[in-house]
Enzyme design. Structure first.
Site, PDB file in Angstrom:
ATOM      1  N   ASP A  23      -2.406   9.979   4.471  1.00 19.30           N
ATOM      2  CA  ASP A  23      -1.310   9.585   4.055  1.00 19.30           C
ATOM      3  C   ASP A  23      -0.947   9.979   2.526  1.00 19.30           C
ATOM      4  OD1 ASP A  23       1.398   7.681   4.829  1.00 19.30           O
ATOM      5  OD2 ASP A  23       0.852   7.461   2.547  1.00 19.30           O
TER       6      ASP A  23
ATOM      7  N   TYR B 230       2.701  10.185  -5.691  1.00 15.83           N
ATOM      8  CA  TYR B 230       1.400   9.864  -5.777  1.00 15.83           C
ATOM      9  C   TYR B 230       0.730  11.241  -6.591  1.00 15.83           C
ATOM     10  CZ  TYR B 230       1.778   6.733  -1.904  1.00 15.83           C
ATOM     11  OH  TYR B 230       1.949   5.872  -0.979  1.00 15.83           O
TER      12      TYR B 230
ATOM     13  N   LYS C 113       6.001  11.763   1.457  1.00 16.90           N
ATOM     14  CA  LYS C 113       7.303  10.834   1.220  1.00 16.90           C
ATOM     15  C   LYS C 113       8.128  11.594   0.149  1.00 16.90           C
ATOM     16  CE  LYS C 113       4.273   6.884   2.188  1.00 16.90           C
ATOM     17  NZ  LYS C 113       3.161   7.552   1.645  1.00 16.90           N
TER      18      LYS C 113
ATOM     19  N   LYS D  53      -6.920   2.332   1.749  1.00 19.74           N
ATOM     20  CA  LYS D  53      -7.422   3.417   0.825  1.00 19.74           C
ATOM     21  C   LYS D  53      -8.642   2.869   0.219  1.00 19.74           C
ATOM     22  CE  LYS D  53      -6.423   3.183  -3.232  1.00 19.74           C
ATOM     23  NZ  LYS D  53      -6.867   2.375  -4.351  1.00 19.74           N
ATOM     24  N   SER D  54      -9.615   3.866  -0.056  1.00 23.34           N
ATOM     25  CA  SER D  54     -10.679   3.460  -0.802  1.00 23.34           C
ATOM     26  C   SER D  54     -11.326   4.842  -1.515  1.00 23.34           C
ATOM     27  CB  SER D  54     -11.832   2.683  -0.092  1.00 23.34           C
ATOM     28  OG  SER D  54     -12.988   2.570  -0.859  1.00 23.34           O
ATOM     29  N   VAL D  55     -12.025   4.796  -2.372  1.00 25.50           N
ATOM     30  CA  VAL D  55     -12.592   5.794  -3.085  1.00 25.50           C
ATOM     31  C   VAL D  55     -14.064   5.741  -3.233  1.00 25.50           C
ATOM     32  CG1 VAL D  55     -10.837   6.493  -4.607  1.00 25.50           C
ATOM     33  CG2 VAL D  55     -12.598   4.739  -5.436  1.00 25.50           C
TER      34      VAL D  55
ATOM     35  N   ARG E 137     -17.039   2.015   1.965  1.00 26.73           N
ATOM     36  CA  ARG E 137     -15.829   1.426   2.582  1.00 26.73           C
ATOM     37  C   ARG E 137     -15.000   2.399   3.347  1.00 26.73           C
ATOM     38  NH1 ARG E 137     -14.087  -1.910  -3.137  1.00 26.73           N
ATOM     39  NH2 ARG E 137     -15.697  -3.482  -3.178  1.00 26.73           N
TER      40      ARG E 137
ATOM     41  N   ASN F  39     -14.156   1.045   6.876  1.00 33.23           N
ATOM     42  CA  ASN F  39     -12.865   1.035   7.127  1.00 33.23           C
ATOM     43  C   ASN F  39     -12.317   1.567   8.643  1.00 33.23           C
ATOM     44  OD1 ASN F  39     -12.153  -0.645   5.136  1.00 33.23           O
ATOM     45  ND2 ASN F  39     -11.235   0.896   4.088  1.00 33.23           N
TER      46      ASN F  39
END
Length: 276
Positions: free
Chosen positions: A46, A51, A76, A232-234, A238, A242
């Site tokens: 997404d 962004y 979007k 979301k994670s960097v 994680r 997730n």
């Protein structure tokens, strides 16, 4: 590698129920992070024009070695491009930035009531894009019931999804029910309320009992309720944690206990007043 179930949308297109969000990931980190997500088993990414990382998302899909058809990508519309001609140009720019010849899903990012343009006219432009085949599905984001009712009364294509803020402190039950009634899937952004819900005693207690992290418990809660979710994670650990949420289940009691935490508390803007 986890097997992520897919959800059928109202036009027959299917979307992986769990995806990877790229909100607030800097462009210079987006490609590497998204490749890591794809390597971990995510097949739904997404992004959004605002962004500023569409180019890097497209690059990541190519660097992953996966076929384009195997990765579901959403973008979007920017809030400053609601006028029909501007929306068409903005969509073209998204395809150019991504390096794709189509998007799996394209959304109006915000309704902007009273703001520049009219989301009904903007939606008619998205219908044109959809009919051209350059977007496999179209939908909306941050639309309230009043926005959806007006859209349904004035258009021919029912939005495939409504991407809204949903988490245990903002369960959005009436809006989710309205979407279900009209065959509009709910996508949940900010699914862990920017981390606010992770220290809630009810969630930590359930996490301890099932032997999972609080974040995994909250994501599982979303999935069992039928939400489409894209954390979301960097952080690689994680990112991997997730998606490791398909080998356990919460009880009906757990689902109800988490839902009872609702406070109608937002972490983002109110769609009824936000004008970009």
């Amino acid at each position: 590698m986890p097997s992520v179930p897919s959800v059928p949308l109202n036009n027959g297109v299917t979307i992986p129920q769990l995806g990877f969000g790229t909100f607030q990931i800097p462009p210079d980190e987006t490609c590497e992070t998204t490749v890591a997500a794809l390597d971990a088993g995510y097949r739904h990414i997404d992004t959004a024009q605002m962004y500023g990382n569409e180019k890097e998302v497209g690059q990541a899909v190519r660097e992953s070695g996966l076929d384009r058809a195997d990765v579901f990508v959403t973008s979007k519309l920017d809030n400053g491009a609601h006028a029909p001609d501007e929306a068409l140009r903005a969509f073209d720019r998204s395809l150019e930035e991504l390096g794709f010849d189509y998007l799996d899903l394209f959304l109006i990012h915000w309704p902007l009531p009273g703001g520049p343009g009219d989301y009904v006219e903007t939606w008619k432009t998205l219908e044109e894009i959809y009919r051209s085949g350059r977007a496999k599905a179209i939908g909306v984001s941050n639309f309230q019931e009043n926005h959806l009712r007006r859209l349904l009364d004035s258009s021919t294509v029912v939005p495939a999804v409504n991407q809204i803020e949903v988490h245990p402190y903002l369960t959005q039950e009436p809006l989710r029910a309205f979407g279900a009634e009209h065959d509009i899937a709910t996508e949940a952004w900010s699914p862990i309320a920017q981390g606010k819900v992770l220290s809630d005693p009810a969630i930590t207690r359930i996490a301890e009992r099932v032997g999972r992290t609080p974040a995994q418990v909250v994501l599982r809660w979303h999935l069992q309720r039928g939400d489409i979710v894209f954390p979301k994670s960097v952080t690689l650990k994680r990112i991997q944690d997730n998606i490791a949420v398909f080998d356990f289940e919460l009880s009906e009691g757990d689902i109800g206990e988490i839902a009872a935490l609702n406070r109608d508390e937002r972490t983002g803007p109110d769609p009824d007043t936000f004008n970009g």
